[in-house]
Design a protein around this motif. Structure first.
Motif, PDB file in Angstrom:
ATOM      1  N   VAL A  81      -3.017  -2.948  10.571  1.00 34.38           N
ATOM      2  CA  VAL A  81      -2.074  -1.894  10.939  1.00 34.38           C
ATOM      3  C   VAL A  81      -2.654  -1.027  12.056  1.00 34.38           C
ATOM      4  O   VAL A  81      -3.842  -0.727  12.062  1.00 34.38           O
ATOM      5  CB  VAL A  81      -1.762  -0.992   9.714  1.00 34.38           C
ATOM      6  CG1 VAL A  81      -0.712   0.051  10.077  1.00 34.38           C
ATOM      7  CG2 VAL A  81      -1.296  -1.822   8.530  1.00 34.38           C
ATOM      8  N   ARG A 102     -17.555  -8.133   7.951  1.00 34.91           N
ATOM      9  CA  ARG A 102     -17.071  -8.577   6.649  1.00 34.91           C
ATOM     10  C   ARG A 102     -16.376  -9.931   6.707  1.00 34.91           C
ATOM     11  O   ARG A 102     -16.595 -10.778   5.849  1.00 34.91           O
ATOM     12  CB  ARG A 102     -16.142  -7.527   6.058  1.00 34.91           C
ATOM     13  CG  ARG A 102     -16.526  -7.154   4.659  1.00 34.91           C
ATOM     14  CD  ARG A 102     -15.635  -6.146   4.000  1.00 34.91           C
ATOM     15  NE  ARG A 102     -14.373  -5.913   4.640  1.00 34.91           N
ATOM     16  CZ  ARG A 102     -14.131  -4.917   5.483  1.00 34.91           C
ATOM     17  NH1 ARG A 102     -15.100  -4.070   5.764  1.00 34.91           N
ATOM     18  NH2 ARG A 102     -12.961  -4.749   6.013  1.00 34.91           N
ATOM     19  N   PHE A 103     -15.529 -10.114   7.713  1.00 34.35           N
ATOM     20  CA  PHE A 103     -14.719 -11.330   7.703  1.00 34.35           C
ATOM     21  C   PHE A 103     -15.368 -12.485   8.449  1.00 34.35           C
ATOM     22  O   PHE A 103     -15.136 -13.628   8.143  1.00 34.35           O
ATOM     23  CB  PHE A 103     -13.339 -11.060   8.311  1.00 34.35           C
ATOM     24  CG  PHE A 103     -12.491 -10.207   7.440  1.00 34.35           C
ATOM     25  CD1 PHE A 103     -12.043 -10.687   6.214  1.00 34.35           C
ATOM     26  CD2 PHE A 103     -12.158  -8.930   7.807  1.00 34.35           C
ATOM     27  CE1 PHE A 103     -11.268  -9.909   5.389  1.00 34.35           C
ATOM     28  CE2 PHE A 103     -11.384  -8.137   6.990  1.00 34.35           C
ATOM     29  CZ  PHE A 103     -10.933  -8.618   5.772  1.00 34.35           C
ATOM     30  N   ALA A 133      -3.015  -9.435   7.605  1.00 30.06           N
ATOM     31  CA  ALA A 133      -2.335  -8.334   8.293  1.00 30.06           C
ATOM     32  C   ALA A 133      -3.289  -7.219   8.666  1.00 30.06           C
ATOM     33  O   ALA A 133      -4.335  -7.041   8.057  1.00 30.06           O
ATOM     34  CB  ALA A 133      -1.229  -7.779   7.392  1.00 30.06           C
ATOM     35  N   LEU A 155       0.826  -1.213   0.000  1.00 30.20           N
ATOM     36  CA  LEU A 155       0.000   0.000   0.000  1.00 30.20           C
ATOM     37  C   LEU A 155       0.859   1.262   0.000  1.00 30.20           C
ATOM     38  O   LEU A 155       0.714   2.118   0.853  1.00 30.20           O
ATOM     39  CB  LEU A 155      -0.896   0.023   1.229  1.00 30.20           C
ATOM     40  CG  LEU A 155      -2.112  -0.877   1.200  1.00 30.20           C
ATOM     41  CD1 LEU A 155      -2.889  -0.743   2.489  1.00 30.20           C
ATOM     42  CD2 LEU A 155      -3.005  -0.547   0.018  1.00 30.20           C
ATOM     43  N   ARG A 212      -4.293  -9.226   2.356  1.00 30.14           N
ATOM     44  CA  ARG A 212      -4.201  -8.150   3.336  1.00 30.14           C
ATOM     45  C   ARG A 212      -5.215  -8.336   4.468  1.00 30.14           C
ATOM     46  O   ARG A 212      -4.856  -8.414   5.634  1.00 30.14           O
ATOM     47  CB  ARG A 212      -4.541  -6.830   2.656  1.00 30.14           C
ATOM     48  CG  ARG A 212      -3.373  -5.947   2.442  1.00 30.14           C
ATOM     49  CD  ARG A 212      -3.852  -4.713   1.725  1.00 30.14           C
ATOM     50  NE  ARG A 212      -3.091  -4.509   0.517  1.00 30.14           N
ATOM     51  CZ  ARG A 212      -3.601  -4.045  -0.605  1.00 30.14           C
ATOM     52  NH1 ARG A 212      -4.866  -3.764  -0.694  1.00 30.14           N
ATOM     53  NH2 ARG A 212      -2.836  -3.886  -1.640  1.00 30.14           N
ATOM     54  N   GLY A 213      -6.479  -8.403   4.079  1.00 26.97           N
ATOM     55  CA  GLY A 213      -7.526  -8.464   5.087  1.00 26.97           C
ATOM     56  C   GLY A 213      -7.410  -9.702   5.960  1.00 26.97           C
ATOM     57  O   GLY A 213      -7.641  -9.653   7.158  1.00 26.97           O
ATOM     58  N   PHE A 270      -1.885   2.771  13.564  1.00 24.27           N
ATOM     59  CA  PHE A 270      -1.123   3.933  13.121  1.00 24.27           C
ATOM     60  C   PHE A 270      -0.676   4.809  14.282  1.00 24.27           C
ATOM     61  O   PHE A 270      -1.106   4.659  15.419  1.00 24.27           O
ATOM     62  CB  PHE A 270      -1.963   4.768  12.157  1.00 24.27           C
ATOM     63  CG  PHE A 270      -2.260   4.044  10.877  1.00 24.27           C
ATOM     64  CD1 PHE A 270      -1.362   4.080   9.831  1.00 24.27           C
ATOM     65  CD2 PHE A 270      -3.429   3.319  10.730  1.00 24.27           C
ATOM     66  CE1 PHE A 270      -1.626   3.413   8.657  1.00 24.27           C
ATOM     67  CE2 PHE A 270      -3.707   2.642   9.560  1.00 24.27           C
ATOM     68  CZ  PHE A 270      -2.800   2.691   8.526  1.00 24.27           C
ATOM     69  N   THR A 292      -5.458  -7.702  -2.180  1.00 23.85           N
ATOM     70  CA  THR A 292      -6.537  -7.301  -1.287  1.00 23.85           C
ATOM     71  C   THR A 292      -6.965  -8.479  -0.425  1.00 23.85           C
ATOM     72  O   THR A 292      -7.184  -8.339   0.774  1.00 23.85           O
ATOM     73  CB  THR A 292      -7.735  -6.784  -2.100  1.00 23.85           C
ATOM     74  OG1 THR A 292      -7.272  -5.776  -2.971  1.00 23.85           O
ATOM     75  CG2 THR A 292      -8.806  -6.229  -1.193  1.00 23.85           C
ATOM     76  N   GLY A 293      -7.039  -9.657  -1.038  1.00 24.97           N
ATOM     77  CA  GLY A 293      -7.465 -10.851  -0.322  1.00 24.97           C
ATOM     78  C   GLY A 293      -6.551 -11.162   0.848  1.00 24.97           C
ATOM     79  O   GLY A 293      -6.998 -11.367   1.973  1.00 24.97           O
ATOM     80  N   ALA A 324      -6.208   2.058   6.627  1.00 27.57           N
ATOM     81  CA  ALA A 324      -6.667   0.967   7.486  1.00 27.57           C
ATOM     82  C   ALA A 324      -7.738   0.147   6.775  1.00 27.57           C
ATOM     83  O   ALA A 324      -7.718  -1.079   6.800  1.00 27.57           O
ATOM     84  CB  ALA A 324      -7.209   1.523   8.802  1.00 27.57           C
ATOM     85  N   ALA A 325      -8.668   0.839   6.104  1.00 26.84           N
ATOM     86  CA  ALA A 325      -9.732   0.132   5.391  1.00 26.84           C
ATOM     87  C   ALA A 325      -9.146  -0.702   4.252  1.00 26.84           C
ATOM     88  O   ALA A 325      -9.574  -1.825   4.001  1.00 26.84           O
ATOM     89  CB  ALA A 325     -10.762   1.114   4.847  1.00 26.84           C
ATOM     90  N   ARG A 326      -8.135  -0.141   3.573  1.00 26.80           N
ATOM     91  CA  ARG A 326      -7.532  -0.891   2.473  1.00 26.80           C
ATOM     92  C   ARG A 326      -6.767  -2.105   2.993  1.00 26.80           C
ATOM     93  O   ARG A 326      -6.805  -3.173   2.387  1.00 26.80           O
ATOM     94  CB  ARG A 326      -6.609   0.017   1.663  1.00 26.80           C
ATOM     95  CG  ARG A 326      -7.388   1.083   0.907  1.00 26.80           C
ATOM     96  CD  ARG A 326      -6.503   1.774  -0.089  1.00 26.80           C
ATOM     97  NE  ARG A 326      -6.086   0.848  -1.124  1.00 26.80           N
ATOM     98  CZ  ARG A 326      -5.010   1.036  -1.885  1.00 26.80           C
ATOM     99  NH1 ARG A 326      -4.254   2.085  -1.693  1.00 26.80           N
ATOM    100  NH2 ARG A 326      -4.705   0.174  -2.819  1.00 26.80           N
ATOM    101  N   VAL A 327      -6.077  -1.928   4.130  1.00 33.28           N
ATOM    102  CA  VAL A 327      -5.389  -3.079   4.717  1.00 33.28           C
ATOM    103  C   VAL A 327      -6.406  -4.159   5.067  1.00 33.28           C
ATOM    104  O   VAL A 327      -6.168  -5.342   4.890  1.00 33.28           O
ATOM    105  CB  VAL A 327      -4.601  -2.664   5.977  1.00 33.28           C
ATOM    106  CG1 VAL A 327      -4.011  -3.883   6.654  1.00 33.28           C
ATOM    107  CG2 VAL A 327      -3.488  -1.699   5.609  1.00 33.28           C
ATOM    108  N   ALA A 328      -7.578  -3.724   5.530  1.00 30.91           N
ATOM    109  CA  ALA A 328      -8.617  -4.688   5.898  1.00 30.91           C
ATOM    110  C   ALA A 328      -9.285  -5.287   4.659  1.00 30.91           C
ATOM    111  O   ALA A 328     -10.223  -6.060   4.776  1.00 30.91           O
ATOM    112  CB  ALA A 328      -9.655  -4.018   6.792  1.00 30.91           C
ATOM    113  N   GLY A 329      -8.825  -4.901   3.471  1.00 30.16           N
ATOM    114  CA  GLY A 329      -9.336  -5.519   2.252  1.00 30.16           C
ATOM    115  C   GLY A 329     -10.666  -4.976   1.767  1.00 30.16           C
ATOM    116  O   GLY A 329     -11.370  -5.644   1.021  1.00 30.16           O
ATOM    117  N   VAL A 330     -11.037  -3.749   2.167  1.00 26.36           N
ATOM    118  CA  VAL A 330     -12.286  -3.160   1.692  1.00 26.36           C
ATOM    119  C   VAL A 330     -12.075  -2.667   0.253  1.00 26.36           C
ATOM    120  O   VAL A 330     -11.032  -2.100  -0.061  1.00 26.36           O
ATOM    121  CB  VAL A 330     -12.707  -1.976   2.590  1.00 26.36           C
ATOM    122  CG1 VAL A 330     -14.066  -1.452   2.185  1.00 26.36           C
ATOM    123  CG2 VAL A 330     -12.718  -2.406   4.042  1.00 26.36           C
TER     124      VAL A 330
END
Lengths: 270, 283
Positions: free
Chosen positions: A89, A114-115, A87, A53, A83-84, A91, A80-81, B176-182
């Motif tokens: 993060v 979602r997950f 991992a 990213l 990541r969620g 901040f 994308t698959g 954060a949302a992108r890391v979570a795969g959104v």
């Protein structure tokens, strides 16, 4: 196999200047690794690159494999698959890490829904459990609060709850305590330490603060001007720093301890 | 975003809600009159039985114009046009502007620079001049006027949206949302749009007031709504010749115009509060 393997990672900006050059490190499952360096040393960029990213305009070369998936070359869908699933993060600045228009509860509920496909009462319970896990009392109020209605420490706890809600296997903590008061810092470090331990999460801890990383990580890499200048177990780094930059880091930490009365001066020795 | 001490925030908030109340009252009264005009008008728009330039009285609340038409009736019809312009131009400018701004906000490198320059050039062109050019080319009608004003507005809204989108995209909660795969569409829907909405909506409301003024200016110049439909701008123009003998004919559309524009602006100002939880009072 390592959870995260970074090999020969270089990051360039649009005009071709190298921001990170030839960085290699690995994080094994359940392992804790620190990346230490001053501002602009490339530690945060390296971390962002390890989840694929990078900010727009920056390009990465080399190899980054997160749970076996190539985070530089693989198609966006695959990245994308992974990541969620793998991992998450935490901040530095908890105020911008939370959406100001969403209640804390809703933000924690997002990944859970979602997950794990949770809904209704089960989702509400999971959110409450996640908030209790980060030692937040009064979960009822905090769940309904907007970020600006929470204190800095509470916000960072919510951010940690959000990051850990779906039990990632790797947690990247990007200076998670830098923006907080010193007393809150210690609490957040303890919290991260304990949570990562309980869930067996691997931790990549990024900081400019040597004593902080000594508390949570076992091994560390010291970065300066885009390169790793020294690596090794944190105890060795402190006892026998070989690179001049690491030496100044250790030196200044010692001097700080000494200035405080030297009460903890011997705890950092080998 | 910025943390203000609670007490001054409260005062500002109270003044804002007063703005909102006055604004909504003004707009509400005018809107009610416009709605009534669809069901009932004191006279037919082309009824000239009152005699030319009659003073107020005898059923003619504001008197008649130089052709003998009832002025109050004309004023009501002008209100329809003012509201149609405001709403129509905001719809055109809002949809085009937000869409364009979103796309430009996601653009990177040379495409980003190109979008920024293109928008700056469009904005450097005065809206009214742009509208006059378009109307001159396409012929004067209410639709053309709305479209022309809406296009000018779209450039302003797009530039604002672009900057706001860039600001939001740089925030950690997007990462954060992108890391979570959104997915991107979801991120835009749940994080980007809600976060830019307060500022964009307030700006659109302000632009609505400007659009009403722009249409009145176009009509005053004879480039807006063609006769016999009386826009407030054209009423002003027609009253100009007889302003000394029947000042009411000029005052009435002028006051209506000012009331609507001030009402819309005050509403816009007050709206800020409702959309922004950091200024809303905590429960």
């Amino acid at each position: 196999m390592s959870l995260l393997t970074v090999e020969g990672l270089s990051i360039r900006n649009s005009s071709g200047a190298a921001l990170v050059s030839d960085v290699s490190f690995a994080v094994a499952p359940g392992d804790r690794t620190g990346l230490i360096g001053e501002s602009g040393s490339g530690k945060s960029l390296s971390a962002l690159a390890s989840v694929g990213l990078l900010p727009p305009g920056l390009t990465a070369t080399g190899s980054v494999r997160l749970d076996g998936v190539d985070m530089i070359g693989a198609p966006e869908r695959r990245r994308t698959g992974v990541r969620g699933r793998v991992a998450s993060v935490v901040f530095q600045e908890p105020l911008t890490a939370l959406d100001p228009l969403m209640t804390a509860g809703r933000q924690i509920a997002g990944p859970l829904r979602r997950f794990q496909g949770l809904k209704g009462e089960a989702l509400r319970t999971a959110v409450r459990v996640a908030l209790e896990e980060v030692r937040l009392t009064d979960t009822e109020r905090i769940g309904k609060a907007y970020p600006h209605q929470l204190s800095g420490g509470q916000r960072q706890r919510v951010a940690i709850a959000m990051a850990l809600a779906c039990r990632p296997r790797l947690l990247i903590a990007d200076e998670p305590t830098t923006a907080l008061d010193v007393t809150v810092q210690a609490e957040i470090l303890d919290l991260l330490d304990r949570l990562v331990d309980t869930h067996g999460t691997a931790l990549l801890f990024i900081t400019h603060d040597l004593p902080v990383v000594a508390k949570v990580a076992r091994g560390a890499h010291v970065m300066r001007m885009g390169r790793i200048v020294e690596s090794g177990p944190i105890i060795d780094l402190i006892a026998r720093p070989s690179d001049p930059y690491t030496q100044t880091l250790v030196e200044s930490a010692r001097r700080f301890d000494a200035a405080l009365g030297g009460a903890e001066g011997d705890s950092s020795g080998s | 975003m910025s943390r203000r001490p609670a007490a001054p925030g409260r005062v500002v908030s109270r003044r804002r809600s007063l703005h909102l109340m006055i604004g909504l009252t003004l707009v509400g009264i005018l809107a009610a009159a416009v709605i009534v005009s669809f069901f009932w008008l004191p006279f037919k728009p082309d009824d000239t039985s009152g005699g030319r330039l009659a003073p107020p009285g005898g059923g003619h609340l504001l008197g008649t114009d130089k052709l003998g038409r009832d002025l109050f009736t004309q004023l009501l019809i002008g209100g329809r046009i003012a509201f149609a312009t405001g709403l129509g131009a905001v719809a055109v400018g809002g949809v085009l502007g937000v869409t364009g701004g979103l796309l430009a906000g996601f653009a990177t490198r040379w495409l980003d620079d190109a979008a920024a320059v293109a928008l700056d050039i469009l904005i450097a062109f005065p809206t009214l001049l742009l509208a006059i050019l378009i109307v001159a080319g396409a012929g004067a009608s209410l639709g053309t006027a709305i479209l022309a004003i809406g296009l000018g507005m779209a450039a302003v809204v797009a530039r604002l949206t672009r900057v706001l989108v860039k600001q939001v995209l740089a925030r950690d909660y997007i990462t954060a949302a992108r890391v979570a795969g959104v997915s991107w569409p979801r991120i835009v829907g749940t994080h980007v749009l809600p976060n830019i909405a307060p500022v964009v909506l307030v700006n659109l409301a302000l632009q609505a007031g400007l659009a009403v003024l722009a249409e009145a200016s176009l009509s005053y110049l004879g480039l807006g709504t063609p006769p016999p439909n009386a826009s407030w701008g054209r009423l002003l123009f027609e009253a100009q010749a007889t302003v000394l003998t029947s000042p009411l004919a000029a005052l009435a559309p002028g006051i209506a115009l000012v009331a609507l524009v001030i009402g819309v602006n005050l509403t816009a100002d007050g709206l800020r509060d409702l959309a922004d939880p950091t200024r809303r009072r905590s429960r």
